[in-house]
Every structure is written in structure tokens, then in C-alpha cells.
Design a protein around this motif. Sequence first.
Motif, short mmCIF file in Angstrom:
data_model
loop_
_atom_site.label_atom_id
_atom_site.label_comp_id
_atom_site.label_asym_id
_atom_site.label_seq_id
_atom_site.Cartn_x
_atom_site.Cartn_y
_atom_site.Cartn_z
N HIS A 74 0.86 -1.18 0.00
CA HIS A 74 0.00 0.00 0.00
C HIS A 74 0.90 1.24 0.00
CE1 HIS A 74 -3.68 -2.28 1.34
NE2 HIS A 74 -2.75 -3.09 1.80
N SER A 75 0.83 2.03 -1.06
CA SER A 75 1.63 3.25 -1.12
C SER A 75 1.07 4.19 -2.17
CB SER A 75 3.10 2.91 -1.46
OG SER A 75 3.85 4.09 -1.65
N ASP A 76 1.04 5.48 -1.83
CA ASP A 76 0.64 6.52 -2.79
C ASP A 76 1.86 7.18 -3.40
OD1 ASP A 76 -2.02 6.06 -1.85
OD2 ASP A 76 -1.59 7.38 -0.14
N ASN A 77 3.05 6.71 -3.04
CA ASN A 77 4.29 7.41 -3.33
C ASN A 77 5.22 6.65 -4.28
OD1 ASN A 77 7.33 7.44 -1.91
ND2 ASN A 77 6.57 9.45 -2.50
N LEU A 78 5.16 5.33 -4.26
CA LEU A 78 6.10 4.52 -5.04
C LEU A 78 5.74 4.49 -6.52
CD1 LEU A 78 6.72 1.37 -2.80
CD2 LEU A 78 7.74 3.64 -2.68
N ILE A 79 6.77 4.47 -7.37
CA ILE A 79 6.60 4.28 -8.81
C ILE A 79 7.27 2.97 -9.23
CG2 ILE A 79 7.15 5.14 -11.12
CD1 ILE A 79 6.98 7.97 -9.99
N GLU A 80 8.53 2.82 -8.88
CA GLU A 80 9.28 1.61 -9.26
C GLU A 80 9.98 1.04 -8.03
OE1 GLU A 80 12.89 0.19 -12.30
OE2 GLU A 80 12.18 2.27 -12.31
N PHE A 81 9.89 -0.26 -7.88
CA PHE A 81 10.59 -0.91 -6.77
C PHE A 81 10.81 -2.39 -7.10
CE2 PHE A 81 6.07 -1.41 -5.84
CZ PHE A 81 5.95 -2.71 -5.40
N ASP A 82 11.67 -3.03 -6.32
CA ASP A 82 11.82 -4.47 -6.44
C ASP A 82 11.84 -5.09 -5.05
OD1 ASP A 82 14.42 -3.98 -5.52
OD2 ASP A 82 15.32 -4.11 -7.51
N VAL A 83 11.66 -6.41 -5.02
CA VAL A 83 11.56 -7.13 -3.75
C VAL A 83 12.55 -8.28 -3.77
CG1 VAL A 83 10.03 -8.35 -2.16
CG2 VAL A 83 9.10 -6.55 -3.64
N HIS A 84 13.27 -8.44 -2.66
CA HIS A 84 14.26 -9.51 -2.52
C HIS A 84 13.94 -10.34 -1.28
CE1 HIS A 84 16.27 -6.36 -4.84
NE2 HIS A 84 17.04 -7.30 -5.36
N ALA A 85 14.34 -11.62 -1.34
CA ALA A 85 14.25 -12.51 -0.19
C ALA A 85 15.66 -12.96 0.18
CB ALA A 85 13.38 -13.72 -0.51
N ASP A 86 15.94 -13.07 1.45
CA ASP A 86 17.24 -13.50 1.93
C ASP A 86 17.35 -15.03 1.87
OD1 ASP A 86 19.70 -13.76 3.10
OD2 ASP A 86 19.10 -13.01 5.07
N LYS A 87 18.32 -15.52 1.11
CA LYS A 87 18.51 -16.97 0.98
C LYS A 87 19.16 -17.58 2.22
CE LYS A 87 19.87 -18.58 -3.02
NZ LYS A 87 20.66 -18.77 -4.27
N GLY A 88 19.69 -16.76 3.09
CA GLY A 88 20.26 -17.27 4.33
C GLY A 88 21.58 -17.99 4.14
#
Length: 208
Positions: A89-103
Amino acid sequence: MFYRFIAISSLLCFSAMLIGCSALFSEQEWSENYALLEGVQSTSPQAIDGKLNTIGEATFPAQVAGMSPASEVVITLPEKKLIRRIVVHSDNLIEFDVHADKGSLTTERDWYLIKEVKSMKTSPIKLSVLTPFPTDRIRLRVLETKDDALEAREFGARMPGWRRMSNRRAAGKIREIELYGYKTAEQVEAEQATDKREKELDDLLDLE
């Protein structure tokens, strides 16, 4: 007789396959929001407080003269989960990515890219992800916001000598990040049993 037996056996096997496929491809139920579990931590607590009227701000991991890296929010779960859905939920973001930590045992953080969003046009945005491993850390990295141009102009006004070299980014502002997996068969069964008991109790109360 033999051929009839073969035909019946084949029909039964085919029916079993259809039932199996139906169960396999039936719609999964989402788990509870992992971001609201007890013990979850975030570099932006307001982004996981369950309240859409609060706004969390992404933080910059390091500063470089005249530039700024991508701001980010890192969510740490108390135990590893298979993430299958992320809602932002954001009114501010245009571009982003998401990462997961493989540990990884060899590095403190071993980030694995699981989703990229080039243009966030609506809020909330619901992302289906297929994280190939359980993880206890999710990072949302903000690559562009609606405030970047203003931030760059203000920085140029404050630091005229850096105007041409500046590539300033504004910190991302996020109302909420939700993380989901799938409910297990045992969880679904337990919920159905609870619902059944509650219905039976309601029926008994109605009879009194």
C-alpha cells in the motif's frame, strides 16, 4: 470379460486422476499476514503496523556524496516462511523491487530478487511471487518515487556545486506491506472443524 475389466479399471484410474488434478489446481487459501506475527521486526515499523493511516518511511543504507542509493524496508520474521503473495500500500512509489534473503552461511545477507515492479499505477498492488525457498527476511527496495524530482531540485538549490552530479532519490513512503503464504491442509481442516462446532452450538442455542 477381460476387456470389460480393463475398460472399467481404466475409467476408475482416469476418474482418480481427475480428482487428483482438481485437488492440485484448486484455489489455495491465503495464510494470515505474516508481517503482523508476534516478533516481526522492520526497519520501518509503521509499514507493518496493520494501520493504513500511518506511513512508514524507507531508509537509506548508506550515503554517497551527491547521490543517494535506493531506500529500502527490510522485514525480519521470527521464523522462515514460504512467501507466495506480497501486498504493498503506497501513494508514493513508482518503481521498486523485492528480494528474499537466501540465508547463506558465508555472507550476512544473500538477497535473491523475487519481484520487480516497473510502474505502480494503483494502490494497493498485489504481487504473486514464487519464492523458491523459505525465508525470514524480505527487502523492498525503492527505485523511484513521485518525490524524486522535488528532492533533486531541493538538493541542487542547497548544493549548487553538485547540481550536475546529483542523482538524489527521495525516501519511499509506504502505508503497509503485507506478506502471505498458503494455508496448510491441516489449518484449513482445523478452521472447518471450528466453524462446524460453532454452527452446531448456534443451532442448539436457537432451539432453546
